[in-house]
Design a protein around this motif. Structure first.
Motif, PDB file in Angstrom:
ATOM      1  N   TYR A 159      -3.087   1.774  -0.588  1.00 47.94           N
ATOM      2  CA  TYR A 159      -2.709   1.398   0.770  1.00 47.94           C
ATOM      3  C   TYR A 159      -3.778   1.803   1.782  1.00 47.94           C
ATOM      4  O   TYR A 159      -4.271   2.931   1.778  1.00 47.94           O
ATOM      5  CB  TYR A 159      -1.369   2.025   1.139  1.00 47.94           C
ATOM      6  N   GLU A 196       1.299  -1.558   5.420  1.00 45.96           N
ATOM      7  CA  GLU A 196       1.338  -1.856   3.994  1.00 45.96           C
ATOM      8  C   GLU A 196       2.291  -0.902   3.262  1.00 45.96           C
ATOM      9  O   GLU A 196       2.865  -1.244   2.234  1.00 45.96           O
ATOM     10  CB  GLU A 196      -0.063  -1.728   3.375  1.00 45.96           C
ATOM     11  N   VAL A 197       2.457   0.281   3.831  1.00 46.60           N
ATOM     12  CA  VAL A 197       3.324   1.304   3.237  1.00 46.60           C
ATOM     13  C   VAL A 197       4.790   0.987   3.494  1.00 46.60           C
ATOM     14  O   VAL A 197       5.645   1.130   2.608  1.00 46.60           O
ATOM     15  CB  VAL A 197       2.968   2.697   3.795  1.00 46.60           C
TER      16      VAL A 197
END
Length: 345
Positions: free
Chosen positions: A150, A155-156
């Motif tokens: 990531y 995105e996490v």
């Protein structure tokens, strides 16, 4: 005659050792950067009240402070270790090996670890699993443990800002880092059943897999938490990890993220609803109480109502006070010189 000479020599050695031990005429405390401002404030008040020389207070990190504290007895080692986590069994044993055997553990209050950003930056609403996925060197992805892929927070987790993952935090010697890994990163990893099962069966293996932080997103910023605060104001989008007291002192510059929907406040830290809450400690060498001038008075000042009691001057510096009954018990333990037992872990 030989016996008398031998006895005299032994007494001479004991006298010299005692004089060497007593040569320092001030209290010396070392350790946690989080506890540092509290100990410094107590030192100032103690010096004003007693007229004694102000104690020496060093910010070395919890691990560094305890290591120095456990290095031995005498004037060359601190009287007090400041700690933002409990002393470990291995540290207690290291103390004992060097002759430091009677240690008084005093919990001075509570603190929260905050994940903060610049006051004008985006708001972060983390879940614990986000801290694991964003910061662990290796993460669980599609059933496998892989190097953290990531690059940005969105995105996490959906709903998080799209900023690049850049977090300034304390180094490995810091109790704040230890606590953050345990309360944040490990707790986040345990949200995944496969990792929770691993922890149950092989805790050492779990820690070895989860605890190392990524080198391309976590930046060791030293033991100076104020420096981290300053870095956040100069690095838009970055995050910092430090104790709650520094958030309170710099509320005009930085703001804290919520964790599992809970914001860090004195109330949420004291009642434990804020997930990154912890206790703060000082460790005192009982043998030094009658040797280092002023040590007993300094410890008494630390546990006094005026300092660590509810409404005390340390509360205005960001310390979250103990409940009244625990505070009174704390005072009694300090007064009686009650020593701690060997930790279980």
């Amino acid at each position: 005659m030989k016996k008398l000479l031998g006895t005299a020599a032994a007494l001479a050695v004991m006298t010299i050792a005692s004089q060497a031990h007593a040569a320092r005429d001030y209290v010396w405390a070392a350790g946690s950067s989080t506890v540092f401002p509290f100990t410094t404030r107590v030192a100032e008040n103690y010096a004003k009240k007693t007229g004694n020389k102000a104690p020496k207070v060093e910010s070395l990190g919890t691990g560094g402070g305890i290591k120095l504290f456990c290095g031995g007895t005498g004037e060359g080692f601190p009287d007090i270790a400041n700690a933002s986590r409990p002393m470990k069994k291995s540290e207690f044993d290291a103390c004992a090996a060097k002759g430091v055997k009677d240690i008084i553990q005093i919990r001075i209050g509570y603190d929260g670890i905050v994940v903060a950003t610049d006051k004008d930056g985006a708001d972060y609403n983390f879940k614990l699993e986000h801290l694991y996925l964003g910061l662990s060197s290796k993460v669980l992805r599609f059933g496998k443990h892989v190097a953290n892929p990531y690059k940005t927070w969105d995105e996490v987790g959906s709903g998080l800002p799209g900023n690049r993952i850049v977090v300034y935090g304390p180094p490995p010697t810091s109790g704040t880092r230890d606590a953050f890994i345990e309360l944040g990163v490990e707790a986040g990893a345990r949200k995944f059943p496969i990792l929770e099962e691993m922890r149950s069966n092989n805790e050492k293996g779990f820690k070895g897999l989860v605890d190392p932080l990524r080198s391309d997103g976590w930046i060791d910023a030293g033991e100076n938490d104020n420096a981290i605060v300053q870095t956040l104001t100069r690095t838009p989008g970055s995050l910092g990890v430090f104790g709650f007291s520094f958030l309170e002192e710099n509320g005009d510059k930085v703001k804290g993220a919520t964790i599992n929907g809970v914001a860090p406040t004195p109330t949420t830290i004291a009642n434990g609803s804020y997930p990154l809450s912890r206790s703060l400690y000082i460790y005192v060498k009982k043998s030094n109480l009658g040797v280092t001038p002023g040590l007993k008075e300094f410890v008494s000042e630390f546990v006094s109502d005026a300092a660590t009691g509810r409404g005390g001057y340390l509360q205005s510096r960001g310390l979250i006070p103990l409940p009244a009954a625990q505070h009174e018990a704390n005072k009694a333990s300090a007064s009686e010189g009650k020593t701690m037992s060997r930790p279980t872990s």
